[in-house]
Design a protein around this motif. Structure first.
Motif, PDB file in Angstrom:
ATOM      1  N   GLY A 158      -0.821  37.506  30.856  1.00 36.74           N
ATOM      2  CA  GLY A 158       0.550  37.374  30.393  1.00 36.74           C
ATOM      3  C   GLY A 158       0.862  35.975  29.892  1.00 36.74           C
ATOM      4  N   GLN A 159       1.895  35.863  29.069  1.00 37.75           N
ATOM      5  CA  GLN A 159       2.317  34.574  28.523  1.00 37.75           C
ATOM      6  C   GLN A 159       3.146  33.826  29.568  1.00 37.75           C
ATOM      7  OE1 GLN A 159       4.403  35.740  24.982  1.00 37.75           O
ATOM      8  NE2 GLN A 159       2.545  36.017  23.784  1.00 37.75           N
ATOM      9  N   VAL A 160       2.679  32.644  29.953  1.00 35.94           N
ATOM     10  CA  VAL A 160       3.382  31.814  30.915  1.00 35.94           C
ATOM     11  C   VAL A 160       3.979  30.628  30.166  1.00 35.94           C
ATOM     12  CG1 VAL A 160       3.236  30.504  33.051  1.00 35.94           C
ATOM     13  CG2 VAL A 160       1.739  32.491  32.695  1.00 35.94           C
ATOM     14  N   VAL A 161       5.284  30.546  30.102  1.00 40.23           N
ATOM     15  CA  VAL A 161       5.958  29.523  29.314  1.00 40.23           C
ATOM     16  C   VAL A 161       5.858  28.168  30.012  1.00 40.23           C
ATOM     17  CG1 VAL A 161       8.187  28.758  28.413  1.00 40.23           C
ATOM     18  CG2 VAL A 161       7.522  31.162  28.218  1.00 40.23           C
ATOM     19  N   VAL A 162       5.424  27.153  29.260  1.00 35.36           N
ATOM     20  CA  VAL A 162       5.348  25.782  29.753  1.00 35.36           C
ATOM     21  C   VAL A 162       6.618  25.020  29.405  1.00 35.36           C
ATOM     22  CG1 VAL A 162       4.067  23.597  29.601  1.00 35.36           C
ATOM     23  CG2 VAL A 162       2.842  25.780  29.588  1.00 35.36           C
ATOM     24  N   ALA A 163       7.110  25.204  28.198  1.00 31.62           N
ATOM     25  CA  ALA A 163       8.343  24.550  27.755  1.00 31.62           C
ATOM     26  C   ALA A 163       9.020  25.448  26.734  1.00 31.62           C
ATOM     27  CB  ALA A 163       8.055  23.177  27.152  1.00 31.62           C
ATOM     28  N   ALA A 164      10.343  25.484  26.762  1.00 30.32           N
ATOM     29  CA  ALA A 164      11.090  26.351  25.848  1.00 30.32           C
ATOM     30  C   ALA A 164      12.435  25.732  25.539  1.00 30.32           C
ATOM     31  CB  ALA A 164      11.283  27.747  26.445  1.00 30.32           C
ATOM     32  N   THR A 165      12.960  26.094  24.387  1.00 28.31           N
ATOM     33  CA  THR A 165      14.333  25.748  24.043  1.00 28.31           C
ATOM     34  C   THR A 165      15.002  26.995  23.488  1.00 28.31           C
ATOM     35  OG1 THR A 165      15.758  24.220  22.808  1.00 28.31           O
ATOM     36  CG2 THR A 165      13.769  24.957  21.692  1.00 28.31           C
ATOM     37  N   ASN A 166      16.231  27.239  23.918  1.00 28.10           N
ATOM     38  CA  ASN A 166      16.977  28.406  23.472  1.00 28.10           C
ATOM     39  C   ASN A 166      18.032  27.950  22.471  1.00 28.10           C
ATOM     40  OD1 ASN A 166      17.142  31.305  23.833  1.00 28.10           O
ATOM     41  ND2 ASN A 166      19.182  30.981  24.675  1.00 28.10           N
ATOM     42  N   VAL A 167      17.902  28.395  21.249  1.00 28.44           N
ATOM     43  CA  VAL A 167      18.804  27.986  20.174  1.00 28.44           C
ATOM     44  C   VAL A 167      19.902  29.029  20.039  1.00 28.44           C
ATOM     45  CG1 VAL A 167      18.982  27.380  17.736  1.00 28.44           C
ATOM     46  CG2 VAL A 167      16.875  26.866  19.001  1.00 28.44           C
ATOM     47  N   VAL A 183      14.502  21.965  14.971  1.00 23.48           N
ATOM     48  CA  VAL A 183      14.671  22.222  16.395  1.00 23.48           C
ATOM     49  C   VAL A 183      13.365  21.849  17.080  1.00 23.48           C
ATOM     50  CG1 VAL A 183      15.053  23.988  18.149  1.00 23.48           C
ATOM     51  CG2 VAL A 183      16.341  24.060  16.001  1.00 23.48           C
ATOM     52  N   GLY A 184      13.435  21.129  18.186  1.00 27.96           N
ATOM     53  CA  GLY A 184      12.210  20.686  18.833  1.00 27.96           C
ATOM     54  C   GLY A 184      12.215  20.921  20.329  1.00 27.96           C
ATOM     55  N   LEU A 185      11.026  20.900  20.896  1.00 29.20           N
ATOM     56  CA  LEU A 185      10.862  20.918  22.338  1.00 29.20           C
ATOM     57  C   LEU A 185       9.671  20.042  22.688  1.00 29.20           C
ATOM     58  CD1 LEU A 185       8.238  22.798  23.371  1.00 29.20           C
ATOM     59  CD2 LEU A 185       9.745  24.623  22.599  1.00 29.20           C
ATOM     60  N   ARG A 186       9.624  19.615  23.934  1.00 31.46           N
ATOM     61  CA  ARG A 186       8.612  18.658  24.354  1.00 31.46           C
ATOM     62  C   ARG A 186       7.978  19.070  25.670  1.00 31.46           C
ATOM     63  NH1 ARG A 186       9.781  14.775  27.649  1.00 31.46           N
ATOM     64  NH2 ARG A 186       8.374  13.036  28.003  1.00 31.46           N
ATOM     65  N   VAL A 187       6.643  18.967  25.715  1.00 34.77           N
ATOM     66  CA  VAL A 187       5.910  19.110  26.969  1.00 34.77           C
ATOM     67  C   VAL A 187       5.551  17.706  27.435  1.00 34.77           C
ATOM     68  CG1 VAL A 187       3.820  19.985  28.077  1.00 34.77           C
ATOM     69  CG2 VAL A 187       4.976  21.353  26.321  1.00 34.77           C
ATOM     70  N   PRO A 188       6.050  17.278  28.595  1.00 36.55           N
ATOM     71  CA  PRO A 188       5.716  15.927  29.061  1.00 36.55           C
ATOM     72  C   PRO A 188       4.246  15.827  29.439  1.00 36.55           C
ATOM     73  CG  PRO A 188       6.948  17.128  30.729  1.00 36.55           C
ATOM     74  CD  PRO A 188       6.943  17.991  29.506  1.00 36.55           C
ATOM     75  N   THR A 189       3.838  14.658  29.835  1.00 36.05           N
ATOM     76  CA  THR A 189       2.434  14.391  30.121  1.00 36.05           C
ATOM     77  C   THR A 189       1.823  15.458  31.021  1.00 36.05           C
ATOM     78  OG1 THR A 189       2.822  12.020  29.924  1.00 36.05           O
ATOM     79  CG2 THR A 189       0.833  12.701  31.068  1.00 36.05           C
ATOM     80  N   VAL A 190       0.704  16.008  30.549  1.00 35.16           N
ATOM     81  CA  VAL A 190      -0.007  17.038  31.308  1.00 35.16           C
ATOM     82  C   VAL A 190      -0.821  16.366  32.414  1.00 35.16           C
ATOM     83  CG1 VAL A 190      -1.685  18.915  31.185  1.00 35.16           C
ATOM     84  CG2 VAL A 190      -0.107  18.512  29.260  1.00 35.16           C
ATOM     85  N   ARG A 191      -0.647  16.830  33.639  1.00 31.33           N
ATOM     86  CA  ARG A 191      -1.388  16.311  34.785  1.00 31.33           C
ATOM     87  C   ARG A 191      -2.530  17.257  35.146  1.00 31.33           C
ATOM     88  NH1 ARG A 191       0.569  11.325  34.295  1.00 31.33           N
ATOM     89  NH2 ARG A 191       2.843  11.293  34.358  1.00 31.33           N
ATOM     90  N   SER A 192      -3.534  16.725  35.812  1.00 28.06           N
ATOM     91  CA  SER A 192      -4.684  17.556  36.194  1.00 28.06           C
ATOM     92  C   SER A 192      -4.277  18.665  37.145  1.00 28.06           C
ATOM     93  CB  SER A 192      -5.764  16.686  36.838  1.00 28.06           C
ATOM     94  OG  SER A 192      -5.260  16.030  37.997  1.00 28.06           O
ATOM     95  N   THR A 193      -3.179  18.481  37.852  1.00 33.30           N
ATOM     96  CA  THR A 193      -2.707  19.488  38.808  1.00 33.30           C
ATOM     97  C   THR A 193      -1.838  20.563  38.163  1.00 33.30           C
ATOM     98  OG1 THR A 193      -0.875  17.999  39.335  1.00 33.30           O
ATOM     99  CG2 THR A 193      -2.796  17.922  40.783  1.00 33.30           C
ATOM    100  N   ASP A 194      -1.460  20.398  36.901  1.00 33.99           N
ATOM    101  CA  ASP A 194      -0.643  21.410  36.219  1.00 33.99           C
ATOM    102  C   ASP A 194      -1.466  22.670  35.974  1.00 33.99           C
ATOM    103  OD1 ASP A 194       1.624  19.815  36.082  1.00 33.99           O
ATOM    104  OD2 ASP A 194       1.048  18.943  34.145  1.00 33.99           O
ATOM    105  N   ALA A 195      -0.841  23.801  36.174  1.00 36.27           N
ATOM    106  CA  ALA A 195      -1.549  25.067  35.988  1.00 36.27           C
ATOM    107  C   ALA A 195      -2.019  25.260  34.550  1.00 36.27           C
ATOM    108  CB  ALA A 195      -0.637  26.226  36.406  1.00 36.27           C
ATOM    109  N   TRP A 196      -1.356  24.618  33.596  1.00 38.33           N
ATOM    110  CA  TRP A 196      -1.691  24.786  32.188  1.00 38.33           C
ATOM    111  C   TRP A 196      -2.695  23.742  31.678  1.00 38.33           C
ATOM    112  CZ3 TRP A 196       3.095  24.128  34.308  1.00 38.33           C
ATOM    113  CH2 TRP A 196       3.666  22.860  34.211  1.00 38.33           C
ATOM    114  N   SER A 197      -3.077  22.775  32.503  1.00 35.29           N
ATOM    115  CA  SER A 197      -4.011  21.749  32.022  1.00 35.29           C
ATOM    116  C   SER A 197      -5.338  22.401  31.630  1.00 35.29           C
ATOM    117  CB  SER A 197      -4.245  20.685  33.092  1.00 35.29           C
ATOM    118  OG  SER A 197      -4.926  21.213  34.208  1.00 35.29           O
TER     119      SER A 197
END
Length: 509
Positions: A158-167, A183-197
């Motif tokens: 399944g699609q797991v959202v990391v960052a989103a913006t609702n316009v 329109v923009g969105l930002r994912v901050p610094t990815v850490r080794s402990t993040d599930a999406w790294s």
């Protein structure tokens, strides 16, 4: 194989079999990960409207959607051609000649997995997704909404959202029906402990409209994904102050020189610090500051700040951030800083240096790239606006001493003692990572070899072909020229009867 960073030619060493297949050899291809296939929705080409969309997949039709007597689910999204100049519904700032339409119907949308042929959420990197959007088409109701997101695939697929913006559509947000709004969105610094790294990243646009507001359509174009390195306290928001604070988190100040006399004047520590932007309407309000604060730095020789993995923090509140950037082979790095000169009666000719460095085995700073900002009235005509200045490194080679080392940044007053006086205002330090140009996705369609060229936008390339990979320079024939306006561009060439064909792409100076 030659190091990617040394190449000015980017070679697609593939040969064409008589059966019309592309057989892979050892290809010399450099990676450029932030490639959004069909990000400007130019494919497939259409003279009006086309429901197919290359490079993207549509969301599945919900069980409750009734197609009888109305639009089929597949018709709710597609590409369209921009009307000709002078026509009333032409969009003035489209990238290319086509864009995407997406109906404001619940769950209508599209997505693409593995952006950039497998770009992943890299540890220590940040990501900024931008798209041009326009709401209000077809009588769209105020309050209709659409979500733009970056995601990865979970263990169940399944699609797991990391960052989103609702316009949310509102006439005040989209005041001009002929102009897209970024329109923009930002994912901050990815850490080794993040599930999406390390996971492949995906992009999704999804209509989140309430059924009671359904109707009308969105227009979307120019989807861009930028990989960067998060600069701790890059907008100088910490520590928070109501006026001025000579402390600054994350960054460290240059040490006081032995010649600087503090008695009867400013102490060295007072020559730089953070300040709160004044209110709008005041003469010294910075209109384009990022956030509520900025940084001041006096035009005194050797006053400055620097940031690297050894930097410490002034306050406990700022201690959570760390600078994780490292130099990677095949990448170049660009530091951008908003600068305003002229404060406090600064003299023309006062200088400020922006630099990128690494620390050697002994811990000494070694400079890789610098740029000098010189104050003049022409360079800084407004006391209310910052001007961006940039310094960019050359691509890192695997043999460079700084490959794999931590990135260091410095801002330093290099003014002469004769011109000393006044102060600089600084804000919004950010760093982008650029990959070397590369060739991707070789394929044969209708008797033509095609491939995708990726590079920074605006570069020009020459495509050359030969029948032997080791052919002398004079035997390589120019078969086309490419101006890469958007960051990626497709090229194709008819398959000849000569048997094997080899291609090189050479960048023009």
């Amino acid at each position: 194989m030659q190091d990617c960073a040394d190449m000015r030619e980017y070679s697609l060493y593939r040969w064409i079999a008589s059966a019309g297949s592309v057989l892979a050899t050892a290809a010399s291809v450099c990676a450029q990960p932030l490639f959004v296939p069909n990000g400007s929705f130019e494919s497939p080409g259409t003279s009006f409207v086309e429901t197919r969309i290359d490079g993207w997949q549509k969301t599945a039709r919900p069980v409750g959607y009734d197609e009888s007597g109305g639009f089929g689910w597949d018709q709710l999204t597609g590409v369209f051609r921009n009307p000709e100049p002078g026509e009333p519904d032409r969009i003035g700032n489209l990238d290319g000649v086509q864009a995407l339409y997406l109906f404001a119907v619940p769950a209508a949308g599209l997505f693409q997995d593995a952006v950039g042929a497998g770009a992943t959420f890299g540890i220590g990197k940040s990501y900024h997704l931008t798209a041009g959007m326009l709401g209000g088409g077809g009588g769209m109701a105020p309050g209709a909404s659409i979500e733009m997101s970056l995601y990865y695939r979970g263990a169940d697929g399944g699609q797991v959202v990391v960052a989103a913006t609702n316009v949310v559509h509102d006439p005040s947000r989209f005041p001009n029906p002929k102009q897209l709004v970024d329109v923009g969105l930002r994912v901050p610094t990815v850490r080794s402990t993040d599930a999406w790294s390390g996971r492949p990243m995906g992009i999704r646009f999804l209509s989140t409209v309430d059924p009671g507001r359904a109707g009308g359509y969105w227009e979307i174009d120019h989807v861009r994904l930028v990989e960067g390195i998060e600069i701790p306290n890059g907008s100088f928001e910490s520590p928070v102050t109501a006026f001025v604070d000579n402390r600054v988190d994350s960054w460290q100040k240059t040490p006081r020189p032995s010649w600087y006399e503090e008695a009867g004047g400013f102490t060295w520590d007072q020559l730089s610090g953070v300040f709160r932007n004044t209110e709008p309407g005041q003469d010294d309000h910075l209109e384009n500051a990022d956030g509520d604060q900025a940084f001041y730095l006096f035009a005194v020789p050797s006053v400055g700040v620097y940031l690297d993995e050894t930097s410490t923090h002034e306050t406990a509140e700022g201690a959570a951030a760390a600078f994780a950037g490292r130099f990677e082979a095949g990448r170049s790095y660009e530091l951008t800083l908003g600068v305003q000169g002229g404060g406090g009666g600064m003299k023309e000719g006062a200088t400020l240096e922006l630099g990128v460095y690494y620390r050697d085995e002994e811990g000494a700073r070694q400079w890789i790239a610098t740029t000098v900002v010189t104050h003049t009235a022409a360079t800084f005509p407004s006391r209310q606006r910052l001007t961006d200045f940039r310094v960019r490194t050359a691509p890192v080679r695997s043999t460079d001493a700084w490959a794999g080392r931590g990135i260091g940044l410095q801002v330093l007053s290099t003014v002469s003692s004769e011109l000393a006086g006044g102060y600089w205002n600084l804000d919004h330090a950010r760093m982008e990572v650029h990959g070397e140009p590369g060739l991707r996705s070789p394929r044969i369609v209708d008797g033509r070899l095609g491939f995708v060229l990726q590079s920074d936008p605006g570069l020009v390339f020459e495509v050359l072909r030969a029948n032997d990979v080791v052919a002398p320079v004079g035997e390589w024939t120019t078969v086309g020229s490419i101006t890469n306006d958007t960051g990626w561009v497709e090229f194709s060439d008819p398959i000849g009867s000569e048997g094997r064909q080899f291609y090189r792409v050479r960048q023009h100076p």
